[in-house]
Design an enzyme around this catalytic site. Sequence first.
Site, PDB file in Angstrom:
ATOM      1  N   GLY A   1       0.821  -1.213   0.000  1.00 53.30           N
ATOM      2  CA  GLY A   1       0.000   0.000   0.000  1.00 53.30           C
ATOM      3  C   GLY A   1       0.846   1.251   0.000  1.00 53.30           C
ATOM      4  O   GLY A   1       1.720   1.421   0.858  1.00 53.30           O
TER       5      GLY A   1
ATOM      6  N   GLY B   1      -0.387   4.400   0.259  1.00 52.56           N
ATOM      7  CA  GLY B   1      -1.143   5.520   0.804  1.00 52.56           C
ATOM      8  C   GLY B   1      -0.377   6.185   1.936  1.00 52.56           C
ATOM      9  O   GLY B   1       0.845   6.053   2.065  1.00 52.56           O
ATOM     10  N   PHE B   2      -1.098   6.884   2.797  1.00 50.70           N
ATOM     11  CA  PHE B   2      -0.461   7.597   3.896  1.00 50.70           C
ATOM     12  C   PHE B   2       0.350   6.654   4.789  1.00 50.70           C
ATOM     13  O   PHE B   2       1.514   6.912   5.101  1.00 50.70           O
ATOM     14  CB  PHE B   2      -1.509   8.321   4.746  1.00 50.70           C
ATOM     15  CG  PHE B   2      -2.185   9.452   4.033  1.00 50.70           C
ATOM     16  CD1 PHE B   2      -1.468  10.572   3.649  1.00 50.70           C
ATOM     17  CD2 PHE B   2      -3.542   9.408   3.751  1.00 50.70           C
ATOM     18  CE1 PHE B   2      -2.083  11.627   2.991  1.00 50.70           C
ATOM     19  CE2 PHE B   2      -4.176  10.456   3.104  1.00 50.70           C
ATOM     20  CZ  PHE B   2      -3.447  11.566   2.716  1.00 50.70           C
ATOM     21  N   GLY B   3      -0.264   5.555   5.214  1.00 53.49           N
ATOM     22  CA  GLY B   3       0.410   4.634   6.122  1.00 53.49           C
ATOM     23  C   GLY B   3       1.654   4.022   5.514  1.00 53.49           C
ATOM     24  O   GLY B   3       2.716   3.972   6.151  1.00 53.49           O
TER      25      GLY B   3
ATOM     26  N   GLU C   1     -18.993  17.181   1.629  1.00 51.61           N
ATOM     27  CA  GLU C   1     -18.098  17.997   0.805  1.00 51.61           C
ATOM     28  C   GLU C   1     -18.436  17.871  -0.672  1.00 51.61           C
ATOM     29  O   GLU C   1     -18.432  18.861  -1.410  1.00 51.61           O
ATOM     30  CB  GLU C   1     -16.647  17.578   1.065  1.00 51.61           C
ATOM     31  CG  GLU C   1     -16.169  17.976   2.452  1.00 51.61           C
ATOM     32  CD  GLU C   1     -14.821  17.387   2.822  1.00 51.61           C
ATOM     33  OE1 GLU C   1     -14.089  18.009   3.609  1.00 51.61           O
ATOM     34  OE2 GLU C   1     -14.495  16.295   2.310  1.00 51.61           O
TER      35      GLU C   1
ATOM     36  N   ASP D   1      -6.790   2.353   8.167  1.00 53.78           N
ATOM     37  CA  ASP D   1      -8.184   1.938   8.331  1.00 53.78           C
ATOM     38  C   ASP D   1      -8.390   0.458   8.065  1.00 53.78           C
ATOM     39  O   ASP D   1      -9.506  -0.045   8.183  1.00 53.78           O
ATOM     40  CB  ASP D   1      -9.118   2.782   7.460  1.00 53.78           C
ATOM     41  CG  ASP D   1      -8.662   2.875   6.019  1.00 53.78           C
ATOM     42  OD1 ASP D   1      -7.689   2.192   5.643  1.00 53.78           O
ATOM     43  OD2 ASP D   1      -9.269   3.664   5.257  1.00 53.78           O
TER      44      ASP D   1
ATOM     45  N   ALA E   1      -6.817   9.824   7.815  1.00 56.86           N
ATOM     46  CA  ALA E   1      -5.434   9.831   7.358  1.00 56.86           C
ATOM     47  C   ALA E   1      -4.442   9.848   8.519  1.00 56.86           C
ATOM     48  O   ALA E   1      -3.386   9.205   8.457  1.00 56.86           O
ATOM     49  CB  ALA E   1      -5.207  11.040   6.446  1.00 56.86           C
TER      50      ALA E   1
END
Length: 468
Positions: free
Chosen positions: A45, A47-49, A209, A347, A358
């Site tokens: 992954g 992503g952020f992590g 949003e 998550d 995040a």
Amino acid sequence: MSRGGVGCQWEPVSRDLVRLGAHWGVTVAEVDDGAGRRPRVVIVGGGFGGVYAARRLAGADVDVTLVDRGTSNVFQPLLYQCATGLLSEGQISIPLRTLLRRHRRVRVVAGEAHGLDVASRAVTVKRPDSSTFELGYDYLIVAAGMRPAYFGHPEFARFAPGLKTLDDALSIRRRVFGAFEMAETIPDREQRREWLTFAVTGAGPTGVELAGQIRELATRTIAREFRSIDPAEARVLLFDGADAVLGSFGPSLSAKAQKTLAGLDIETRLGVFVTDVDATGLVTTAKDGTKTRYPARTVLWTAGVEASPFLSAVAKATATTQDRQGRIPVEADLSVPGHPDIWVIGDAASRDKLPGVAEVAMQGGLHVGGVIRRRVANQAGEPAPFHYRDLGSAAYIYRGHAVLKLGRLELSGFLGWVMWGAIHIAFLAGVRNRFATLASWLLALGFNRRAQRAITYGDPATADQPYG
């Protein structure tokens, strides 16, 4: 027996294996017995992590391989602005190779992890052409993230895209702008009304949003660009099974958000569940069983998330039981029970009701990276438990209107909007992206312009169905 003794004992055998491997076309790495090499860390992954874990490990005596099906790190909190033409996909993403280029021991691999063998410590990865290969590991960090959940109705995805990837954002952009284009040439009032109705499922931050941005787009950006329709007549519906929008922000901010949405003429339908979606609208079912159909040519799904497929492979390989959303239960240090060499972060992890935001992924990546660094350095002691520091939650509703919650501090309106902008600029990766995003916001504020309105039709094989 010392490590040096083992190395000396097996050195002739290792040389023979290398020669045998060369004869049969196998690389040295594939027949390496492991003596003398650095520990291998595989991160699934980007992503952020995953990125924060890779950065934390960059200076450690390990070799890191980061696997992701895409090639970029995407700032997911601003995907909805890409979907509504305010920002480009390039402004909210940065190539993983660029992001990690200075870390010489970090390698980026494009592929999708879909198999795990804990006995041989190997992850099976599918390349973009569907061929596969294996990555051996000594330590495994699973940061695979989540995907939209359709609650047992995967067929809904065809008519109601979620918003988790750049592909999703571009698909939504095509549907939103395409709906106005379709309405412009339809003479029948009822048919035109269907195309000018936008239904958003889920009244969490993303749904709120997205609904606000569609309304802002219709009333400001394109308000005077059409001749046969009035874009300001666009109807935006927001559905949720809960009794309040932004319920996680508390009753006060939720009420303020509801008031702002009402002032924008966004219609909220709360306490109902979307039970059917097709090409021309959706059906909701109230708690008392009442069913209502809403004609809408554009349905967007932000109602929930579920685990990515790789988490099922992790659960099977580690004999763990996933929760209702498919997340993996973890120990206090985020490791999988019974497998101290495997961690699940972000998550995708289930523990202590950690929110799927995040900041949890970022802090989890830093924590696990630190645990591995200490283990590689042979520092004694039990791994430290993960402690999440809540940095707050924020949601942008409309220009000049946002809500922000940080502990007991609650902000709304203009001040909340300013703080929301500052926080997102600070966390956006890349100096160029920060300046470009700020410039796009100022352009939208000063001239009601959105420069990123180009739409793509995807695969050429399906380009003849641009609004489907």
